[in-house]
Design an enzyme around this catalytic site. Structure first.
Site, PDB file in Angstrom:
ATOM      1  CG  ASN A  12      45.566  70.950  99.580  1.00 23.12           C
ATOM      2  OD1 ASN A  12      46.685  70.493  99.327  1.00 23.12           O
ATOM      3  ND2 ASN A  12      44.488  70.623  98.876  1.00 23.12           N
ATOM      4  CE  LYS A  14      44.083  72.935  96.052  1.00 26.44           C
ATOM      5  NZ  LYS A  14      42.960  73.367  95.248  1.00 26.44           N
ATOM      6  CG  HIS A  99      41.427  67.952  97.171  1.00 30.08           C
ATOM      7  ND1 HIS A  99      41.218  68.425  95.901  1.00 30.08           N
ATOM      8  CD2 HIS A  99      41.491  69.037  97.983  1.00 30.08           C
ATOM      9  CE1 HIS A  99      41.167  69.758  95.948  1.00 30.08           C
ATOM     10  NE2 HIS A  99      41.327  70.146  97.196  1.00 30.08           N
ATOM     11  CD  GLU A 101      42.687  70.368  93.230  1.00 28.43           C
ATOM     12  OE1 GLU A 101      43.742  70.034  93.793  1.00 28.43           O
ATOM     13  OE2 GLU A 101      42.208  71.520  93.306  1.00 28.43           O
ATOM     14  CD  GLU A 171      38.553  71.598  99.817  1.00 23.21           C
ATOM     15  OE1 GLU A 171      39.257  72.451 100.340  1.00 23.21           O
ATOM     16  OE2 GLU A 171      38.981  70.834  98.929  1.00 23.21           O
ATOM     17  N   GLY A 177      39.729  77.299  93.704  1.00 22.08           N
ATOM     18  CA  GLY A 177      40.675  77.946  92.794  1.00 22.08           C
ATOM     19  C   GLY A 177      40.017  78.879  91.792  1.00 22.08           C
ATOM     20  CB  SER A 215      37.616  81.004  96.572  1.00 22.87           C
ATOM     21  OG  SER A 215      37.908  80.456  95.297  1.00 22.87           O
TER      22      SER A 215
END
Ligand code: 13P
Length: 260
Positions: A12, A14, A99, A101, A171, A177, A215
């Protein structure tokens, strides 16, 4: 512990990348995957403007490309939105939906994610449905309740046949991250829970790929991928370097063939 399902590793990107850098990355990945075992499937989800570039540079490779989101609408006056059918026009295979985010920064509810999942399926894409708890929720002991509710909202709107065509990515928000991956035991525990939830929808749904994201690095990938219910990974930062991404894909190959 043996996991007989084939492995899937998806990058991904991003909101990273520019044309020139993408070309080097895509070519590096396309070349590197040639030496991976056949049971490892590989994908990259790029920003919308680069779908055509991915199509051109990955077209003859075994790497499948995709988008990071799709609209919940089929078409119409939705400025800035991108329809699943538009993504499919570029022969994409995947669309990430839900996701964390998008849930956190764009207020996406699980019901909206469910509609996006339906749109992706209707366009012939494989939706990668993301679920995950925040640190606060984990510490409050509500991890299973949170991810269960997120998954159930999607499963509720799908037929058994449709549900069998999705991919689910666990996730944990606190691992994204941050450099702080869930341990393989923590991830496996949630994956086993999600697997049971999928199986409750129907026998055909029990074996949908369950990816771990947060991660994942070359150093921890093999241990994660060796777990009974972890079928691969959704890779953020490490997917931006061909060497790291390919090392993670190679770890999936090792995990797929090792029986414990
Ligand atoms: P990182 O691998 O950078 O933690 O990101 C994970 C992720 O969000 C993939 O979708």
């Amino acid at each position: 512990m043996t996991n007989q399902r084939s492995k899937l590793v998806v990058g991904n990107w991003k909101m990273h990348g520019r044309l020139a850098a993408n070309a080097a990355l895509l070519e590096g990945v396309a070349q590197g995957v040639q030496s991976l075992p056949a049971e490892v499937r590989v994908g990259v989800c790029v920003p919308f403007p680069y779908l055509a570039q991915a199509q051109t540079l990955l077209g003859v490779s075994r790497v499948v490309w995709g988008a990071q989101d799709v609209s919940a609408h089929e078409q119409g006056a939705y400025t800035g939105e991108v329809a699943a059918a538009m993504v499919a026009d570029f022969e994409a295979g995947f669309a990430i939906v839900g996701h964390s985010e998008r849930r956190a920064y764009h207020g996406e509810s699980s019901e909206l994610v469910a509609r996006k999942t339906q749109r992706a399926l209707a366009a012939g894409l494989t939706p990668i449905v993301c679920v995950g708890e925040t640190l606060e929720q984990r510490e409050g002991g509500t991890t299973e309740q949170v991810v269960g509710t997120q998954l159930d909202a999607v499963l509720a709107v799908l037929s058994v046949e449709e549900a069998a065509r999705i991919v689910v990515a666990y996730e944990p928000v606190w691992a994204i991250g941050t450099g702080k991956s869930a341990t393989s035991e923590q991830a496996q525990q949630v994956h086993a829970f999600l697997r049971a939830r999928l199986a409750a929808k129907g026998a055909q749904v029990a074996d949908v790929p369950l990816l771990y994201g947060g991660s994942v690095k070359p150093e921890n990938a093999a241990d994660l991928f060796r777990q009974a219910d972890i079928d691969g990974g959704l890779i953020g930062g490490a997917a931006l370097k061909a060497g790291d991404f390919l090392a993670i894909c190679a770890a999936a190959g090792v995990g797929a063939s090792v029986a414990e």
